[in-house]
Design a protein around this motif. Structure first.
Motif, PDB file in Angstrom:
ATOM      1  N   UNK A 180       0.810  -1.224   0.000  1.00 22.58           N
ATOM      2  CA  UNK A 180       0.000   0.000   0.000  1.00 22.58           C
ATOM      3  C   UNK A 180       0.838   1.267   0.000  1.00 22.58           C
ATOM      4  N   UNK A 181       1.926   1.289   0.765  1.00 20.95           N
ATOM      5  CA  UNK A 181       2.709   2.525   0.833  1.00 20.95           C
ATOM      6  C   UNK A 181       3.388   2.839  -0.491  1.00 20.95           C
ATOM      7  N   UNK A 182       3.827   1.795  -1.217  1.00 22.89           N
ATOM      8  CA  UNK A 182       4.443   2.020  -2.524  1.00 22.89           C
ATOM      9  C   UNK A 182       3.434   2.584  -3.512  1.00 22.89           C
ATOM     10  N   UNK A 183       2.214   2.030  -3.510  1.00 25.08           N
ATOM     11  CA  UNK A 183       1.177   2.515  -4.423  1.00 25.08           C
ATOM     12  C   UNK A 183       0.748   3.934  -4.053  1.00 25.08           C
ATOM     13  N   UNK A 184       0.660   4.210  -2.755  1.00 30.99           N
ATOM     14  CA  UNK A 184       0.275   5.544  -2.310  1.00 30.99           C
ATOM     15  C   UNK A 184       1.322   6.572  -2.713  1.00 30.99           C
ATOM     16  N   UNK A 201      -4.185  12.674   6.266  1.00 26.56           N
ATOM     17  CA  UNK A 201      -5.146  12.292   7.281  1.00 26.56           C
ATOM     18  C   UNK A 201      -4.389  12.025   8.577  1.00 26.56           C
ATOM     19  N   UNK A 202      -4.993  11.301   9.479  1.00 28.28           N
ATOM     20  CA  UNK A 202      -4.351  10.999  10.763  1.00 28.28           C
ATOM     21  C   UNK A 202      -3.346   9.861  10.638  1.00 28.28           C
ATOM     22  N   UNK A 203      -3.353   9.172   9.509  1.00 33.07           N
ATOM     23  CA  UNK A 203      -2.428   8.090   9.191  1.00 33.07           C
ATOM     24  C   UNK A 203      -2.369   8.036   7.676  1.00 33.07           C
ATOM     25  N   UNK A 204      -1.550   7.154   7.125  1.00 34.89           N
ATOM     26  CA  UNK A 204      -1.486   7.065   5.672  1.00 34.89           C
ATOM     27  C   UNK A 204      -2.840   6.635   5.114  1.00 34.89           C
ATOM     28  N   UNK A 205      -3.184   7.202   3.961  1.00 32.82           N
ATOM     29  CA  UNK A 205      -4.535   7.042   3.410  1.00 32.82           C
ATOM     30  C   UNK A 205      -4.727   5.673   2.759  1.00 32.82           C
ATOM     31  N   UNK A 206      -5.012   4.671   3.575  1.00 33.01           N
ATOM     32  CA  UNK A 206      -5.180   3.310   3.060  1.00 33.01           C
ATOM     33  C   UNK A 206      -6.188   2.541   3.899  1.00 33.01           C
ATOM     34  N   UNK A 207      -6.838   1.601   3.242  1.00 37.75           N
ATOM     35  CA  UNK A 207      -7.722   0.663   3.934  1.00 37.75           C
ATOM     36  C   UNK A 207      -7.278  -0.747   3.587  1.00 37.75           C
ATOM     37  N   UNK A 208      -7.650  -1.695   4.438  1.00 36.42           N
ATOM     38  CA  UNK A 208      -7.272  -3.088   4.234  1.00 36.42           C
ATOM     39  C   UNK A 208      -8.512  -3.973   4.209  1.00 36.42           C
ATOM     40  N   UNK A 209      -8.495  -4.945   3.321  1.00 41.15           N
ATOM     41  CA  UNK A 209      -9.593  -5.893   3.218  1.00 41.15           C
ATOM     42  C   UNK A 209      -9.690  -6.435   1.807  1.00 41.15           C
ATOM     43  N   UNK A 210     -10.317  -7.578   1.679  1.00 38.39           N
ATOM     44  CA  UNK A 210     -10.456  -8.220   0.371  1.00 38.39           C
ATOM     45  C   UNK A 210     -11.884  -8.140  -0.152  1.00 38.39           C
ATOM     46  N   UNK A 211     -12.792  -7.643   0.688  1.00 37.00           N
ATOM     47  CA  UNK A 211     -14.186  -7.439   0.305  1.00 37.00           C
ATOM     48  C   UNK A 211     -14.661  -6.128   0.905  1.00 37.00           C
ATOM     49  N   UNK A 212     -15.809  -5.644   0.441  1.00 39.59           N
ATOM     50  CA  UNK A 212     -16.375  -4.424   1.006  1.00 39.59           C
ATOM     51  C   UNK A 212     -16.581  -4.561   2.505  1.00 39.59           C
ATOM     52  N   UNK A 213     -17.117  -5.711   2.929  1.00 42.86           N
ATOM     53  CA  UNK A 213     -17.400  -5.914   4.335  1.00 42.86           C
ATOM     54  C   UNK A 213     -16.121  -5.905   5.159  1.00 42.86           C
ATOM     55  N   UNK A 214     -15.064  -6.507   4.641  1.00 42.21           N
ATOM     56  CA  UNK A 214     -13.795  -6.495   5.351  1.00 42.21           C
ATOM     57  C   UNK A 214     -13.234  -5.078   5.467  1.00 42.21           C
ATOM     58  N   UNK A 215     -13.392  -4.296   4.406  1.00 41.31           N
ATOM     59  CA  UNK A 215     -12.944  -2.909   4.464  1.00 41.31           C
ATOM     60  C   UNK A 215     -13.719  -2.143   5.520  1.00 41.31           C
ATOM     61  N   UNK A 216     -15.019  -2.356   5.590  1.00 40.93           N
ATOM     62  CA  UNK A 216     -15.821  -1.670   6.603  1.00 40.93           C
ATOM     63  C   UNK A 216     -15.438  -2.105   8.012  1.00 40.93           C
ATOM     64  N   UNK A 217     -14.898  -3.318   8.137  1.00 40.42           N
ATOM     65  CA  UNK A 217     -14.433  -3.785   9.442  1.00 40.42           C
ATOM     66  C   UNK A 217     -13.095  -3.158   9.833  1.00 40.42           C
TER      67      UNK A 217
END
Length: 263
Positions: A180-184, A201-217
């Motif tokens: 993620x950091x390389x792509x960012x 933002x308050x941290x690097x602008x990235x989310x983690x997950x393989x599905x929408x639900x995982x991202x929301x988690x």
């Protein structure tokens, strides 16, 4: 979870489905507190907040994922919701699944004012002047931005970088695990070579997950997206207030120095 239910959880209601640019279907949404209808076409989230600014400020969010409503969209929608909550309009543009040609280095854009390849890049280029800020989103593919967003950004900035100078920019990335950091870093370079304030933002602008639900988690990732949206809204308002007070953008130094390392 049904897509409509997922959108409701993010604060949107589905108005309908319409054929967008290049014949691709997109959802028409509005925020749950909005009074206006959402814009049509590839716009996913329109300037629908009741708390509109007097200058109708708007930010363009670009979804560079081949999946129209996947993890990257989920992150961008969170940013869009925060923008609208702070009175700044938001539009999400999906680049679609059709291949986007890379820059061929012909230089024709310097004379034409647009790319010689007439596609979604030129369509977007015609609209960028109407936006006050930009957020670019991509999934992480092999520790880099996607093969859709990369040629899009190359040609958009090569053909029309001057139209976006001194407007705030931000990038967000979505990944399952790493890279993620390389792509960012790759995406941020478009803004930092073009006199564009970089919104963090308050941290690097990235989310983690393989599905929408995982991202929301990914609660921290979602908070990072909301913070990014609020920071973007604050900055575009500050720039507008400064302009009203007579503080214009500095403009580039002329003539521009170009130094080659090999002579």
């Amino acid at each position: 979870m049904d897509r409509r239910e997922a959108l409701k959880k993010m604060g949107y209601s589905v108005l309908g489905v319409t054929a967008g640019w290049l014949g691709l279907d997109t959802y028409l949404l509005k925020s749950s507190a909005a009074a206006d209808t959402a814009a049509s076409g590839r716009v996913i989230a329109g300037n629908t907040s009741e708390n509109k600014t007097t200058n109708n400020m708007k930010v363009l969010l670009i979804n560079g994922s081949p999946n129209r409503e996947g993890c990257t969209f989920t992150a961008l929608a969170e940013v869009a919701g925060a923008l609208e909550a702070d009175g700044v309009g938001a539009e999400i543009l999906w680049l679609g699944k059709n291949a986007i040609n890379g820059c061929v280095g012909c230089g024709a854009c310097r004379k034409l004012g647009k790319c010689v390849i007439d596609d979604i890049v030129n369509e977007t280029l015609e609209r960028v002047v109407s936006f006050d800020g930009f957020v670019v989103g991509s999934p992480v593919h092999y520790a880099a931005a996607s093969g859709f967003i990369t040629p899009f950004m190359d040609r958009l900035f090569y053909a029309g970088s001057g139209r976006m100078q001194y407007k705030p920019g931000a990038a967000i990335v979505s990944c399952r695990r790493a890279g993620s950091t390389a792509a960012l870093d790759q995406l941020n370079k478009y803004f930092t070579i073009n006199n564009m304030p970089l919104v963090s933002s308050q941290y690097w602008n990235m989310v983690h997950g393989n599905t929408q639900e995982q991202v929301r988690q990914d609660l921290e990732g979602m908070q990072i997206m909301r913070t990014l949206g609020r920071n973007m809204a604050w900055l575009v308002k500050c720039i507008a207030a400064g302009r009203t007070a007579g503080a214009e953008a500095p403009g580039p130094e002329q003539p521009r120095a170009v130094t080659n390392f090999i002579r």
